[in-house]
Motif scaffolding. Structure first.
Motif, short mmCIF file in Angstrom:
data_model
loop_
_atom_site.label_atom_id
_atom_site.label_comp_id
_atom_site.label_asym_id
_atom_site.label_seq_id
_atom_site.Cartn_x
_atom_site.Cartn_y
_atom_site.Cartn_z
N UNK A 142 0.84 -1.20 0.00
CA UNK A 142 0.00 0.00 0.00
C UNK A 142 0.87 1.24 0.00
N UNK A 143 0.29 2.34 -0.50
CA UNK A 143 0.97 3.62 -0.43
C UNK A 143 1.05 4.09 1.01
N UNK A 144 1.84 5.13 1.23
CA UNK A 144 2.07 5.66 2.57
C UNK A 144 0.77 6.14 3.22
N UNK A 145 0.72 6.04 4.55
CA UNK A 145 -0.48 6.46 5.28
C UNK A 145 -0.81 7.93 5.07
N UNK A 146 0.22 8.76 4.81
CA UNK A 146 -0.04 10.19 4.62
C UNK A 146 -0.91 10.44 3.40
N UNK A 147 -0.85 9.56 2.41
CA UNK A 147 -1.68 9.72 1.22
C UNK A 147 -3.15 9.50 1.59
N UNK A 148 -3.41 8.50 2.42
CA UNK A 148 -4.78 8.27 2.89
C UNK A 148 -5.28 9.43 3.74
N UNK A 149 -4.44 9.89 4.68
CA UNK A 149 -4.85 10.99 5.55
C UNK A 149 -5.11 12.27 4.76
N UNK A 150 -4.45 12.40 3.62
CA UNK A 150 -4.59 13.62 2.81
C UNK A 150 -5.71 13.50 1.77
N UNK A 151 -6.32 12.32 1.67
CA UNK A 151 -7.41 12.13 0.71
C UNK A 151 -6.95 12.16 -0.74
#
Length: 411
Positions: A252-261
């Motif tokens: 999966x991509x980094x968690x910051x990508x999810x948090x940033x939408x």
């Protein structure tokens, strides 16, 4: 003064810093690179750590030494990207940008499969896609005497799609050298319909598994790991037993990508596959494992992408149309064990085929054919990585776009 901010100082981010530092006008642009980790890892080397082919110091160096002068380095955790306001929230404040390059890579997510990230993790269940996992597996293999070794892929996409297969081949050699190959049953389990990700390669190279007495289980969509009974179970209740499970978890991509939408379901950033521009924000560009483009997640791909992306950054700041140039080019050495390797070269449209590389008709490397020379090419790539690739220096005779010269395209 305008800011170009690079998120991630791994392979892709470091290459982009080295490419751009000499090309962006210094009176107008300041380049920043942000990464929370001090150590830079040569990730292809993780494949060799479990087999005592490489040691720890050969796959890790201080990351800062590869960041060029003129680039401001921030060793800080990235909290969130505020794309609407052109801001990156860091653990100690905010960094504004005019252009953002996302190079945050991908990570394993064993928690995505029930029972995988359990009390058996790094006891009877291992990964080799992390430094810590590869070292733990090395220690386990040193004491492994007999039983069922299962090499397993959870789902695609993954970093370096051929690495699990290479692991199986190297395991065959490793146990053979130790004189216990007849006591170890190796099974390769994949969600795909063939051992290789490309159909032609699977047909051409399927003999390798038979030759090495490696069992193949295809179309296996894992549902859970029954770690207490040492079984992996798929959605139609098919079970495969193991004594030692070497798995490639969901990537999966980094968690910051999810948090940033900014990502898809796997946290990869929707990206134009030929320009490497974000599909949602024109001043954001994406490279390497962080993208959702249908190319391999591998260092060679990031290298070829970096050359196109550098040109497109310069075109963008001058308000010129971007090049729709990146063709998915990837090349990769595939270790097949016993000091031999294959070499494949392909792109979005063209599957791997036989031929010569990098010089048409001369080589000296052969495509889709095992050779000792390809093996030494694989080992030599570590030097190329630290001394050329990371520094943004072109690799001689290897173009960013795949050449058809020397390849048997119609065979």
């Amino acid at each position: 003064m305008k800011n170009l901010v690079i998120l991630g100082a791994g392979t892709s981010g470091t290459m982009m810093a080295n490419h751009l530092v000499s090309k962006l006008p210094k009176k107008d642009w300041k380049i920043h690179i942000v990464d929370q980790y001090k150590t830079h890892y040569y990730q292809p080397g993780f494949l060799f750590l479990p087999f005592d082919i490489y040691n720890e110091n050969q796959v890790r160096k201080e990351g800062k030494k590869f960041i060029p002068k003129g680039v401001e380095y921030h060793q800080l955790k990235i909290e969130k990207i505020d794309a609407e306001n052109n801001l990156v929230e860091l653990e100690n404040g905010v960094l504004s940008y005019d252009i953002l390059i996302i190079a945050t890579g991908s990570k394993i997510a064993p928690q995505e499969v029930e029972g995988m990230h359990s009390k058996a993790w790094r006891d009877t269940i291992f990964d080799f896609y992390t430094y810590e996992g590869a070292l733990a597996l090395r220690n386990k293999l040193r004491e492994f005497k007999e039983g069922k070794l299962v090499v397993h892929i959870t789902e695609m996409p993954i970093k370096c799609p051929v690495a699990p297969l290479e692991f199986a081949f190297l395991a065959d050699s490793y146990f053979d050298k130790k004189g216990i190959r007849d006591k170890v049953e190796i099974t390769y389990v994949t969600p795909l319909s063939g051992a290789f990700t490309k159909e032609y390669s699977s047909k051409k190279l399927g003999y390798l598994l038979e030759e090495k007495n490696i069992k193949l289980e295809t179309d296996f969509a894992i549902e859970r790991v029954d770690f207490e009974n040492k079984k992996i179970v798929d959605y139609i209740d098919k079970e495969i037993s193991y004594d030692l499970l070497v798995t490639v978890p969901t990537n999966m991509g980094d968690e910051v990508i999810e948090k940033s939408g900014l990502g898809d379901d796997l946290n990869f950033v929707p990206t134009h596959e030929k320009t490497l521009q974000s599909l949602e924000h024109e001043n954001i560009f994406v490279i390497g494992d962080a993208t959702n483009v249908p190319a391999s997640k591998a260092g060679s791909v990031a290298h070829f992408q970096s050359e196109t992306l550098t040109d497109n950054i310069l075109l963008y700041i001058n308000n010129k149309p971007l090049k729709e140039e990146f063709d998915g080019h990837s090349n990769c050495f595939i270790e097949t064990g016993k000091n031999k390797a294959l070499l494949i070269d392909f792109n979005y449209e063209q599957e791997p085929v036989t031929g010569t590389f990098p010089i048409a008709g001369i080589g000296p490397l052969k495509l889709l054919k095992e050779s000792v020379l390809n093996h030494w090419g694989k080992l030599a790539f570590r030097w190329v990585y630290w001394n050329l690739l990371l520094k943004g220096i072109p690799i001689p005779f290897v173009s960013r776009n795949m050449s058809t010269a020397g390849k048997n395209i119609n065979k």
